[in-house]
Write a protein that holds these residues in place. Structure first.
Motif, mmCIF file in Angstrom:
data_model
loop_
_atom_site.group_PDB
_atom_site.id
_atom_site.type_symbol
_atom_site.label_atom_id
_atom_site.label_comp_id
_atom_site.label_asym_id
_atom_site.label_seq_id
_atom_site.Cartn_x
_atom_site.Cartn_y
_atom_site.Cartn_z
ATOM 1 N N ILE A 174 -94.364 28.040 -35.991
ATOM 2 C CA ILE A 174 -95.617 27.479 -35.474
ATOM 3 C C ILE A 174 -96.426 28.571 -34.776
ATOM 4 O O ILE A 174 -97.649 28.660 -34.961
ATOM 5 C CB ILE A 174 -95.323 26.313 -34.505
ATOM 6 N N GLU A 175 -95.762 29.403 -33.985
ATOM 7 C CA GLU A 175 -96.460 30.513 -33.334
ATOM 8 C C GLU A 175 -97.078 31.441 -34.377
ATOM 9 O O GLU A 175 -98.198 31.934 -34.218
ATOM 10 C CB GLU A 175 -95.489 31.290 -32.446
ATOM 11 N N HIS A 176 -96.356 31.660 -35.452
ATOM 12 C CA HIS A 176 -96.851 32.492 -36.542
ATOM 13 C C HIS A 176 -98.118 31.887 -37.136
ATOM 14 O O HIS A 176 -99.131 32.578 -37.320
ATOM 15 C CB HIS A 176 -95.750 32.605 -37.603
ATOM 16 N N TRP A 177 -98.088 30.604 -37.423
ATOM 17 C CA TRP A 177 -99.260 29.934 -38.002
ATOM 18 C C TRP A 177 -100.439 29.933 -37.035
ATOM 19 O O TRP A 177 -101.587 30.022 -37.458
ATOM 20 C CB TRP A 177 -98.912 28.504 -38.409
ATOM 21 N N ARG A 178 -100.168 29.826 -35.750
ATOM 22 C CA ARG A 178 -101.247 29.817 -34.762
ATOM 23 C C ARG A 178 -102.064 31.115 -34.850
ATOM 24 O O ARG A 178 -103.285 31.103 -34.753
ATOM 25 C CB ARG A 178 -100.681 29.640 -33.349
ATOM 26 N N VAL A 179 -101.372 32.222 -35.064
ATOM 27 C CA VAL A 179 -102.050 33.512 -35.185
ATOM 28 C C VAL A 179 -102.715 33.648 -36.553
ATOM 29 O O VAL A 179 -103.863 34.092 -36.662
ATOM 30 C CB VAL A 179 -101.050 34.658 -34.938
ATOM 31 N N LEU A 180 -102.012 33.256 -37.611
ATOM 32 C CA LEU A 180 -102.546 33.410 -38.958
ATOM 33 C C LEU A 180 -103.756 32.517 -39.220
ATOM 34 O O LEU A 180 -104.644 32.884 -40.004
ATOM 35 C CB LEU A 180 -101.466 33.095 -40.006
ATOM 36 N N ALA A 181 -103.805 31.371 -38.577
ATOM 37 C CA ALA A 181 -104.884 30.414 -38.850
ATOM 38 C C ALA A 181 -106.243 30.895 -38.369
ATOM 39 O O ALA A 181 -107.274 30.367 -38.781
ATOM 40 C CB ALA A 181 -104.556 29.061 -38.222
ATOM 41 N N GLY A 182 -106.278 31.886 -37.493
ATOM 42 C CA GLY A 182 -107.557 32.377 -36.984
ATOM 43 C C GLY A 182 -108.065 31.522 -35.842
ATOM 44 O O GLY A 182 -107.393 30.598 -35.371
ATOM 45 N N ASP A 183 -109.281 31.820 -35.408
ATOM 46 C CA ASP A 183 -109.807 31.199 -34.186
ATOM 47 C C ASP A 183 -111.060 30.355 -34.409
ATOM 48 O O ASP A 183 -111.759 30.019 -33.454
ATOM 49 C CB ASP A 183 -110.108 32.277 -33.145
ATOM 50 N N GLN A 184 -111.344 29.987 -35.659
ATOM 51 C CA GLN A 184 -112.575 29.248 -35.911
ATOM 52 C C GLN A 184 -112.364 27.742 -36.086
ATOM 53 O O GLN A 184 -113.313 26.971 -35.986
ATOM 54 C CB GLN A 184 -113.287 29.819 -37.140
ATOM 55 N N LEU A 185 -111.142 27.321 -36.349
ATOM 56 C CA LEU A 185 -110.828 25.896 -36.473
ATOM 57 C C LEU A 185 -109.806 25.517 -35.406
ATOM 58 O O LEU A 185 -108.941 26.333 -35.068
ATOM 59 C CB LEU A 185 -110.252 25.581 -37.863
ATOM 60 N N PRO A 186 -109.873 24.295 -34.862
ATOM 61 C CA PRO A 186 -108.853 23.863 -33.900
ATOM 62 C C PRO A 186 -107.466 23.930 -34.536
ATOM 63 O O PRO A 186 -107.292 23.570 -35.702
ATOM 64 C CB PRO A 186 -109.251 22.420 -33.580
ATOM 65 N N PHE A 187 -106.489 24.409 -33.792
ATOM 66 C CA PHE A 187 -105.133 24.527 -34.318
ATOM 67 C C PHE A 187 -104.382 23.220 -34.122
ATOM 68 O O PHE A 187 -104.262 22.721 -33.010
ATOM 69 C CB PHE A 187 -104.379 25.668 -33.642
ATOM 70 N N ASP A 188 -103.877 22.659 -35.222
ATOM 71 C CA ASP A 188 -103.167 21.383 -35.201
ATOM 72 C C ASP A 188 -101.666 21.666 -35.194
ATOM 73 O O ASP A 188 -101.042 21.782 -36.244
ATOM 74 C CB ASP A 188 -103.568 20.549 -36.421
ATOM 75 N N GLU A 189 -101.098 21.774 -34.004
ATOM 76 C CA GLU A 189 -99.684 22.114 -33.886
ATOM 77 C C GLU A 189 -98.787 21.070 -34.539
ATOM 78 O O GLU A 189 -97.792 21.410 -35.200
ATOM 79 C CB GLU A 189 -99.318 22.267 -32.403
ATOM 80 N N GLY A 190 -99.134 19.803 -34.399
ATOM 81 C CA GLY A 190 -98.325 18.747 -34.992
ATOM 82 C C GLY A 190 -98.280 18.840 -36.507
ATOM 83 O O GLY A 190 -97.231 18.614 -37.121
ATOM 84 N N TYR A 191 -99.420 19.191 -37.106
ATOM 85 C CA TYR A 191 -99.454 19.338 -38.566
ATOM 86 C C TYR A 191 -98.502 20.446 -39.011
ATOM 87 O O TYR A 191 -97.711 20.258 -39.945
ATOM 88 C CB TYR A 191 -100.876 19.639 -39.046
ATOM 89 N N PHE A 192 -98.578 21.600 -38.366
ATOM 90 C CA PHE A 192 -97.758 22.728 -38.802
ATOM 91 C C PHE A 192 -96.283 22.509 -38.482
ATOM 92 O O PHE A 192 -95.407 23.004 -39.202
ATOM 93 C CB PHE A 192 -98.278 24.034 -38.190
ATOM 94 N N ARG A 193 -95.966 21.736 -37.426
ATOM 95 C CA ARG A 193 -94.564 21.413 -37.160
ATOM 96 C C ARG A 193 -94.014 20.544 -38.288
ATOM 97 O O ARG A 193 -92.922 20.828 -38.826
ATOM 98 C CB ARG A 193 -94.428 20.693 -35.816
ATOM 99 N N ALA A 194 -94.741 19.513 -38.668
ATOM 100 C CA ALA A 194 -94.292 18.650 -39.765
ATOM 101 C C ALA A 194 -94.218 19.433 -41.074
ATOM 102 O O ALA A 194 -93.303 19.228 -41.887
ATOM 103 C CB ALA A 194 -95.238 17.456 -39.911
ATOM 104 N N PHE A 195 -95.169 20.323 -41.278
ATOM 105 C CA PHE A 195 -95.204 21.149 -42.483
ATOM 106 C C PHE A 195 -93.947 22.009 -42.579
ATOM 107 O O PHE A 195 -93.269 22.046 -43.622
ATOM 108 C CB PHE A 195 -96.463 22.016 -42.456
#
Length: 292
Positions: A174-195
């Motif tokens: 999840i931390e990895h995705w938070r960085v990779l997703a960039g800073d222009q869209l809200p980060f959906d932690e719940g989505y990436f955890r389920a993913f």
């Protein structure tokens, strides 16, 4: 429908197909260390409404053979695995969509097997070309002077990957995705955890693979072949991309002859729900324009 394909001696690749069997085939190629389920189900289903969509697990990911430690391979072998998947499924020609390393494999296929492709869509990747980038003002930039990977990504990748159990591994990802997703869209932690929980369930274990980062990458450049490309191609620009930031997509579109360029607003080096619909629309516009 799920099926295993024998790609090479001792190598079996997991594949899944969705959509009508008689629809034009569209094969999805994921990035380094990412299994086929890295392509989110809603995006796959949107594409499968119009295509026979195939996603598959690279070697050393998901349910495919994990073999690198005993039999190291080249990145070029991963490109040839795509042809093995097409052959194994009885597909003569297909649309392909590649992301990150998958976008590089797609370029190698454009160069080496254009007769097997109907179109190619290249997402979040860099050009396998030494052709300089030409800015809008006409000045040029050597490929080695294009922007590099963001420092926060490099710092994350430099950390040792240690096994502290499945729960800790999900949090690391999840931390990895938070960085990779960039800073222009809200980060959906719940989505990436389920993913990531879905990815682990599909794979059957939570171990992190490192094979693709250690595979031999020599001989990947395709400068001349890409400049002569005749396969319809689309380059997707992600403005929040931290791995291959602009103008990498603009450069790629210049290197692949005839390529079109489209931007997905807010997109980084990830596939959160906000980009599924616009990305599917862009891909389908490219494939729909191809007459078979």
């Amino acid at each position: 429908m799920q099926q295993f394909i024998d790609a090479a001696p001792g190598i079996r690749l997991w594949t899944e197909q969705r959509g009508a069997a008689d629809a034009a085939p569209l094969l999805l190629i994921m990035g380094a260390q990412a299994s086929g389920v890295g392509w989110p189900d809603p995006l796959v289903d949107a594409l499968a409404a119009h295509h026979r969509v195939i996603r598959y697990d690279h070697r050393d990911t998901g349910r495919s053979t994990w073999s690198f430690e005993e039999r190291p391979y080249r990145i070029a072998d991963l490109a040839e695995d795509v042809i093995a998947v097409l052959d194994g499924l009885g597909i003569d020609r297909a649309h392909i969509v590649g992301m990150s390393l998958g976008g590089m494999l797609a370029q190698m296929l454009l160069a080496d097997h254009p007769d097997r492709l109907l179109s190619a869509t290249l997402i979040s990747t860099m050009a396998l070309s030494t052709t300089p980038y030409t800015r809008p003002d006409g000045s040029t930039v050597p490929t080695d002077a294009l922007p590099g990977i963001a420092p926060e990504v490099l710092e994350l990748w430099a950390r040792p990957v240690e096994d502290h159990g499945p729960a800790a591994e999900v949090e690391r990802r999840i931390e990895h995705w938070r960085v990779l997703a960039g800073d222009q869209l809200p980060f959906d932690e719940g989505y990436f955890r389920a993913f990531e929980q879905q990815v682990i369930a599909h794979t059957g274990h939570h171990r992190a693979g490192t094979a693709h980062g250690r595979a031999d990458s020599d001989g990947m450049l395709r400068t001349d072949q890409l400049a002569k490309n005749e396969v319809p191609a689309l380059v997707v620009s992600a403005p929040a991309e931290p791995v291959f930031p602009p103008p990498h997509p603009q450069h790629l579109a210049q290197c692949v002859r005839g390529a079109e360029l489209v931007e997905i607003p807010g997109m980084g080096h990830a596939l959160p729900p906000a980009v599924h619909a616009p990305l599917a629309t862009a891909i389908l516009a490219r494939t729909g324009a191809v007459t078979t």
